[in-house]
Scaffold this motif. Structure first.
Motif, PDB file in Angstrom:
ATOM      1  N   LEU A   1      -6.604  12.211  -9.887  1.00  0.00           N
ATOM      2  CA  LEU A   1      -5.808  13.098  -9.033  1.00  0.00           C
ATOM      3  C   LEU A   1      -6.299  14.538  -9.111  1.00  0.00           C
ATOM      4  CD1 LEU A   1      -2.114  11.868  -9.447  1.00  0.00           C
ATOM      5  CD2 LEU A   1      -3.681  11.512  -7.540  1.00  0.00           C
ATOM      6  N   THR A   2      -6.703  14.983 -10.300  1.00  0.00           N
ATOM      7  CA  THR A   2      -7.218  16.347 -10.433  1.00  0.00           C
ATOM      8  C   THR A   2      -8.458  16.543  -9.592  1.00  0.00           C
ATOM      9  OG1 THR A   2      -6.359  16.463 -12.704  1.00  0.00           O
ATOM     10  CG2 THR A   2      -7.989  18.106 -12.069  1.00  0.00           C
ATOM     11  N   SER A   3      -9.402  15.616  -9.725  1.00  0.00           N
ATOM     12  CA  SER A   3     -10.652  15.724  -8.976  1.00  0.00           C
ATOM     13  C   SER A   3     -10.417  15.586  -7.477  1.00  0.00           C
ATOM     14  CB  SER A   3     -11.644  14.659  -9.452  1.00  0.00           C
ATOM     15  OG  SER A   3     -12.837  14.726  -8.728  1.00  0.00           O
ATOM     16  N   ALA A   4      -9.619  14.596  -7.072  1.00  0.00           N
ATOM     17  CA  ALA A   4      -9.367  14.369  -5.649  1.00  0.00           C
ATOM     18  C   ALA A   4      -8.598  15.529  -5.028  1.00  0.00           C
ATOM     19  CB  ALA A   4      -8.600  13.066  -5.456  1.00  0.00           C
ATOM     20  N   THR A   5      -7.673  16.122  -5.784  1.00  0.00           N
ATOM     21  CA  THR A   5      -6.910  17.265  -5.265  1.00  0.00           C
ATOM     22  C   THR A   5      -7.826  18.461  -5.028  1.00  0.00           C
ATOM     23  OG1 THR A   5      -4.933  16.524  -6.448  1.00  0.00           O
ATOM     24  CG2 THR A   5      -4.973  18.818  -5.706  1.00  0.00           C
ATOM     25  N   ILE A   6      -8.718  18.720  -5.990  1.00  0.00           N
ATOM     26  CA  ILE A   6      -9.645  19.843  -5.831  1.00  0.00           C
ATOM     27  C   ILE A   6     -10.579  19.599  -4.645  1.00  0.00           C
ATOM     28  CG2 ILE A   6     -11.600  21.041  -6.891  1.00  0.00           C
ATOM     29  CD1 ILE A   6     -10.239  20.670  -9.590  1.00  0.00           C
ATOM     30  N   LEU A   7     -11.169  18.400  -4.587  1.00  0.00           N
ATOM     31  CA  LEU A   7     -12.085  18.082  -3.493  1.00  0.00           C
ATOM     32  C   LEU A   7     -11.378  18.125  -2.144  1.00  0.00           C
ATOM     33  CD1 LEU A   7     -14.817  17.167  -2.424  1.00  0.00           C
ATOM     34  CD2 LEU A   7     -14.223  14.816  -3.037  1.00  0.00           C
ATOM     35  N   GLY A   8     -10.188  17.520  -2.085  1.00  0.00           N
ATOM     36  CA  GLY A   8      -9.454  17.480  -0.827  1.00  0.00           C
ATOM     37  C   GLY A   8      -8.984  18.848  -0.382  1.00  0.00           C
ATOM     38  N   ALA A   9      -8.346  19.585  -1.291  1.00  0.00           N
ATOM     39  CA  ALA A   9      -7.814  20.899  -0.934  1.00  0.00           C
ATOM     40  C   ALA A   9      -8.928  21.872  -0.591  1.00  0.00           C
ATOM     41  CB  ALA A   9      -6.966  21.445  -2.087  1.00  0.00           C
ATOM     42  N   LEU A  10     -10.006  21.820  -1.349  1.00  0.00           N
ATOM     43  CA  LEU A  10     -11.128  22.739  -1.119  1.00  0.00           C
ATOM     44  C   LEU A  10     -11.743  22.495   0.258  1.00  0.00           C
ATOM     45  CD1 LEU A  10     -13.763  23.572  -3.823  1.00  0.00           C
ATOM     46  CD2 LEU A  10     -14.444  23.242  -1.472  1.00  0.00           C
ATOM     47  N   CYS A  11     -12.038  21.243   0.579  1.00  0.00           N
ATOM     48  CA  CYS A  11     -12.670  20.930   1.861  1.00  0.00           C
ATOM     49  C   CYS A  11     -11.733  21.214   3.031  1.00  0.00           C
ATOM     50  CB  CYS A  11     -13.114  19.467   1.883  1.00  0.00           C
ATOM     51  SG  CYS A  11     -14.550  19.124   0.843  1.00  0.00           S
ATOM     52  N   LEU A  12     -10.465  20.894   2.883  1.00  0.00           N
ATOM     53  CA  LEU A  12      -9.517  21.151   3.969  1.00  0.00           C
ATOM     54  C   LEU A  12      -9.324  22.648   4.189  1.00  0.00           C
ATOM     55  CD1 LEU A  12      -6.833  18.390   3.280  1.00  0.00           C
ATOM     56  CD2 LEU A  12      -8.630  18.382   5.000  1.00  0.00           C
TER      57      LEU A  12
ATOM     58  N   ILE B   1     -23.149  11.689   7.664  1.00  0.00           N
ATOM     59  CA  ILE B   1     -23.031  12.213   6.305  1.00  0.00           C
ATOM     60  C   ILE B   1     -21.875  11.575   5.549  1.00  0.00           C
ATOM     61  CG2 ILE B   1     -22.446  14.293   4.986  1.00  0.00           C
ATOM     62  CD1 ILE B   1     -24.069  15.886   7.039  1.00  0.00           C
ATOM     63  N   ILE B   2     -20.759  11.310   6.246  1.00  0.00           N
ATOM     64  CA  ILE B   2     -19.563  10.837   5.541  1.00  0.00           C
ATOM     65  C   ILE B   2     -19.803   9.494   4.859  1.00  0.00           C
ATOM     66  CG2 ILE B   2     -18.579   9.630   7.539  1.00  0.00           C
ATOM     67  CD1 ILE B   2     -16.678  11.620   4.854  1.00  0.00           C
TER      68      ILE B   2
ATOM     69  N   VAL C   1     -14.069   1.593  -1.777  1.00  0.00           N
ATOM     70  CA  VAL C   1     -14.486   2.903  -1.267  1.00  0.00           C
ATOM     71  C   VAL C   1     -14.947   2.798   0.184  1.00  0.00           C
ATOM     72  CG1 VAL C   1     -16.064   4.837  -1.589  1.00  0.00           C
ATOM     73  CG2 VAL C   1     -15.105   3.684  -3.579  1.00  0.00           C
ATOM     74  N   GLU C   2     -15.670   1.716   0.525  1.00  0.00           N
ATOM     75  CA  GLU C   2     -16.120   1.521   1.910  1.00  0.00           C
ATOM     76  C   GLU C   2     -14.923   1.341   2.835  1.00  0.00           C
ATOM     77  OE1 GLU C   2     -19.120   1.944   4.288  1.00  0.00           O
ATOM     78  OE2 GLU C   2     -19.664   1.476   2.210  1.00  0.00           O
ATOM     79  N   PHE C   3     -13.903   0.670   2.365  1.00  0.00           N
ATOM     80  CA  PHE C   3     -12.656   0.512   3.120  1.00  0.00           C
ATOM     81  C   PHE C   3     -12.044   1.883   3.414  1.00  0.00           C
ATOM     82  CE2 PHE C   3      -8.000  -0.884   2.953  1.00  0.00           C
ATOM     83  CZ  PHE C   3      -7.956  -1.155   4.311  1.00  0.00           C
ATOM     84  N   GLY C   4     -12.087   2.767   2.409  1.00  0.00           N
ATOM     85  CA  GLY C   4     -11.576   4.122   2.596  1.00  0.00           C
ATOM     86  C   GLY C   4     -12.361   4.901   3.649  1.00  0.00           C
ATOM     87  N   ILE C   5     -13.674   4.676   3.711  1.00  0.00           N
ATOM     88  CA  ILE C   5     -14.508   5.349   4.715  1.00  0.00           C
ATOM     89  C   ILE C   5     -14.092   4.920   6.115  1.00  0.00           C
ATOM     90  CG2 ILE C   5     -16.856   5.548   5.624  1.00  0.00           C
ATOM     91  CD1 ILE C   5     -17.853   5.261   2.725  1.00  0.00           C
ATOM     92  N   PHE C   6     -13.870   3.624   6.316  1.00  0.00           N
ATOM     93  CA  PHE C   6     -13.488   3.147   7.646  1.00  0.00           C
ATOM     94  C   PHE C   6     -12.075   3.609   8.022  1.00  0.00           C
ATOM     95  CE2 PHE C   6     -17.002   0.082   7.049  1.00  0.00           C
ATOM     96  CZ  PHE C   6     -17.628   0.267   8.268  1.00  0.00           C
ATOM     97  N   ILE C   7     -11.178   3.694   7.060  1.00  0.00           N
ATOM     98  CA  ILE C   7      -9.843   4.254   7.357  1.00  0.00           C
ATOM     99  C   ILE C   7      -9.976   5.699   7.799  1.00  0.00           C
ATOM    100  CG2 ILE C   7      -7.637   4.945   6.338  1.00  0.00           C
ATOM    101  CD1 ILE C   7      -7.776   2.496   4.548  1.00  0.00           C
ATOM    102  N   ASN C   8     -10.818   6.447   7.108  1.00  0.00           N
ATOM    103  CA  ASN C   8     -11.048   7.852   7.430  1.00  0.00           C
ATOM    104  C   ASN C   8     -11.551   8.014   8.868  1.00  0.00           C
ATOM    105  OD1 ASN C   8     -11.241  10.606   7.072  1.00  0.00           O
ATOM    106  ND2 ASN C   8     -13.039  10.532   5.783  1.00  0.00           N
TER     107      ASN C   8
ATOM    108  N   ARG D   1     -10.323  14.665   3.581  1.00  0.00           N
ATOM    109  CA  ARG D   1      -9.385  13.581   3.892  1.00  0.00           C
ATOM    110  C   ARG D   1      -9.832  12.283   3.238  1.00  0.00           C
ATOM    111  NH1 ARG D   1      -8.656  12.869  10.136  1.00  0.00           N
ATOM    112  NH2 ARG D   1     -10.536  11.603   9.891  1.00  0.00           N
ATOM    113  N   GLY D   2     -11.143  12.050   3.211  1.00  0.00           N
ATOM    114  CA  GLY D   2     -11.667  10.838   2.590  1.00  0.00           C
ATOM    115  C   GLY D   2     -11.408  10.790   1.094  1.00  0.00           C
ATOM    116  N   ALA D   3     -11.468  11.944   0.425  1.00  0.00           N
ATOM    117  CA  ALA D   3     -11.197  11.990  -1.023  1.00  0.00           C
ATOM    118  C   ALA D   3      -9.765  11.555  -1.318  1.00  0.00           C
ATOM    119  CB  ALA D   3     -11.446  13.397  -1.555  1.00  0.00           C
ATOM    120  N   ILE D   4      -8.838  12.012  -0.507  1.00  0.00           N
ATOM    121  CA  ILE D   4      -7.423  11.658  -0.713  1.00  0.00           C
ATOM    122  C   ILE D   4      -7.205  10.171  -0.433  1.00  0.00           C
ATOM    123  CG2 ILE D   4      -5.073  12.083   0.098  1.00  0.00           C
ATOM    124  CD1 ILE D   4      -6.031  14.966   0.789  1.00  0.00           C
ATOM    125  N   ILE D   5      -7.796   9.677   0.665  1.00  0.00           N
ATOM    126  CA  ILE D   5      -7.656   8.252   1.007  1.00  0.00           C
ATOM    127  C   ILE D   5      -8.245   7.373  -0.092  1.00  0.00           C
ATOM    128  CG2 ILE D   5      -8.413   6.460   2.618  1.00  0.00           C
ATOM    129  CD1 ILE D   5      -8.315   8.616   4.818  1.00  0.00           C
TER     130      ILE D   5
END
Length: 582
Positions: free
Chosen positions: A474-485, A429-430, A404-411, A505-509
């Motif tokens: 995928l359900t959770s990440a799609t909702i979080l990603g689409a909602l925030c975007l 915050i991120i 997850v920390e790797f995903g934060i740095f990619i983001n 973007r971080g949720a999808i990554i």
């Protein structure tokens, strides 16, 4: 008459007005996106209603209980409801999917729910507590909004967890007939191919992740920041508004009321600094030959109550307002501020006070790296402790946090690559929000993996865990990603825009990394079990077969356990009974 108003008070007022105006649109978009995704991933048209009702109640409880805090910031008010919905949606989804799995094994809804809740309890509690841990870390920020946002979101996540565990089961059982009537076919993939790709391609994926690790960390730590930018687009501002915005970017100074000649020389040096437009003070307005007398008069006037000059000179200090002509947060502004501070030190030593927009940016630039390091360290420690208590394995806990920390740095690295500055609030915050929001996915997969290892070899256990977790993740990440975007696209506020962009973007990554990199890491750090040719493994399977009431069914289970057909004589079983018991 064409006019404009600037300054920090105007910025705060506009920000509040914008948030109140846009909030209904945020909530409408959030509900539409959540309903669309849930309808596609659930078996009944009524299930999304149950999930949204549960979370809506928890959101209202959280917003109402904010009264105990006295007040909350505009940014917290604007983002807390959306983030709470997005962050805790997966709790409801996990329970719904667990109930559906148990419902296939028994025909009684109540029994299925009684069996589903314990299965969901450990995952939901661990997920909620790690998220809360990430938000509690914000309380330790020097910047006050961190504690404000952290407490509100931590409280919201706990309320979501409680409503999911206590209210949602009741709603699901009470509306079971309605849910059954509104069932619809779901043609979702079984995610076997994606799980196979994750397992078969685990070595190249892990190698790519390790190679990219250092560059992503470097890019993530090298991004530039923005501090006072509130509007996404300034191209629509009128000429007068642009002038006022530049004038609002002023420097305020309180300097000691020394001899008048000192102040005259100080003003002359200030005017020589590039991009200084106007220097305003009581000494700048008075004739030069009156400077010495004015210095004495100011000291005398400080003893007179209600003197109008107290706004310009009071308690032994003189107020200066310096109008500057630089773009806010620009390199030129930083050079100008250094020159002004150097001039102050030349004439007054350390006996002065300085503030204003430019100085605020400078102060925040000093505080932000410290806050980010502090928040990251505290959230990592809290989350690691919670993971240890729930997973009870240090290496698995570190693996989950590392992915997850790797995903934060990619983001964050994406902003560096695109040369887009990150708002300092979004930057801080991120680190806690993305960790807390997406570590749930890693916990779900790791929990299933550990559970499967009791009856399967490592690769097969990881394959089944990845396959069974994909839909929920995928359900959770799609909702979080689409909602925030979607909120990012709607809002006109730069801070809200960047916070929601980074979280979405971080949720999808994180989802991609957890589905394709985490399985390879789990397999790599898991000690290999005894091989299928180990006589004791076969003997245990044989005993399980002999003691079972249904020999055929137990034989199938035993065969799956060791991965091949069991063929051991009874004499071998009896010969090794003592060793097995020991």
């Amino acid at each position: 008459m064409d006019y404009a108003v600037g300054g920090s008070a105007e910025i705060s007022t506009n920000l509040l007005g914008t948030v109140v105006k846009e909030m209904p649109y945020f909530l409408i978009v959030a509900c539409i996106i959540a309903i669309l995704v849930l309808v596609l991933t659930t078996t009944s048209f009524f299930e999304p209603v149950i999930l949204l009702t549960t979370l809506a109640i928890s959101i209202f409880l959280n917003m109402g209980s904010n009264i105990i805090l006295g007040d909350v910031s505009v940014i917290t008010f604007a983002t807390s409801a959306i983030l709470q919905l997005a962050l805790s949606m997966d709790y409801s989804i996990f329970l719904m999917h667990a109930f559906r799995e148990e419902r296939r094994k028994c025909f009684d809804d109540r029994t299925a729910m009684v069996r589903a809740i314990p299965k969901t309890l450990s995952t939901v509690c661990a997920s909620a507590l790690t998220t809360v841990g990430g938000f509690i870390a914000l309380v330790f920020m020097q910047f006050g909004i961190g504690a404000d946002l952290g407490l509100v979101l931590a409280k919201g996540v706990l309320m979501s967890m409680l409503t999911v565990l206590f209210l949602q089961p009741c709603l699901m059982l009470f509306t079971s007939k309605t849910t059954a009537k509104l069932e619809h076919p779901v043609n979702l993939p079984k995610f076997q191919k994606s799980a196979e790709v994750a397992i078969k391609g685990r070595k190249p994926m892990l190698a790519i992740a390790l190679i990219a690790l250092i560059p992503m960390i470097y890019c993530g730590l090298s991004i530039s920041y923005s501090y006072m930018k509130m509007d996404k687009d300034k191209s629509e501002l009128s000429e007068v508004q642009q002038v006022v915005e530049v004038m609002g970017n002023s420097i305020l100074i309180c300097a000691p009321n020394d001899k008048g000649k000192v102040h005259l020389d100080f003003i002359d040096d200030l005017k020589k600094i590039d991009n200084v437009n106007v220097v305003s003070s009581i000494y700048a307005l008075a004739p030069e030959d009156m400077a010495e007398d004015l210095s004495y008069a100011i000291r005398m006037l400080s003893y007179i109550n209600n003197s109008p000059l107290k706004a310009y000179a009071n308690q032994g200090y003189v107020l200066y307002t310096i109008m500057i002509e630089t773009e806010s947060e620009s390199v030129e502004e930083g050079i100008l501020l250094d020159s002004v501070r150097g001039t102050l030190k030349k004439y007054f030593g350390d006996k002065y006070y300085i503030t204003g927009m430019a100085q605020a940016v400078n102060d925040l630039s000093v505080v932000t790296p410290k806050d980010f390091a502090l928040v990251s360290a505290i959230s990592a420690i809290i989350i690691f402790i919670i993971l240890m208590l729930s997973i009870r394995s240090a290496k698995y806990s570190l693996a989950l946090m590392g992915v997850v920390e790797f995903g934060i740095f990619i983001n964050l690295a994406l902003n560096f690559i695109m040369a887009v500055p990150v708002n300092f609030m979004a930057y801080i915050i991120i680190s806690s929000v993305q960790m807390g929001a997406t570590v749930d996915y890693a916990i779900l997969l790791a929990t299933k993996f550990k559970r499967n290892m009791a009856t399967m070899p490592v690769k097969q256990a990881c394959y089944k865990a990845a396959k069974d977790s994909t839909l929920s993740i995928l359900t959770s990440a799609t909702i979080l990603g689409a909602l925030c975007l979607a909120v990012c696209a709607i809002t006109t506020n730069a801070i809200i825009s960047q916070v929601t962009l980074l979280i979405g973007r971080g949720a999808i990554i994180s989802a991609i990394l957890i589905l394709f990199v985490l399985p390879s890491l789990l397999i790599a750090i898991t000690r290999k079990p005894p091989t299928n040719n180990d006589i004791f493994t076969k003997i245990r399977a044989k005993i399980a077969t002999k003691k079972g009431k249904n020999d055929k069914q137990c034989a199938v289970v035993a065969q799956e356990t060791v991965g091949e057909t069991i063929d051991i004589s009874d004499s071998q079983v009896n010969e090794n009974n003592d060793k097995i018991n020991e």
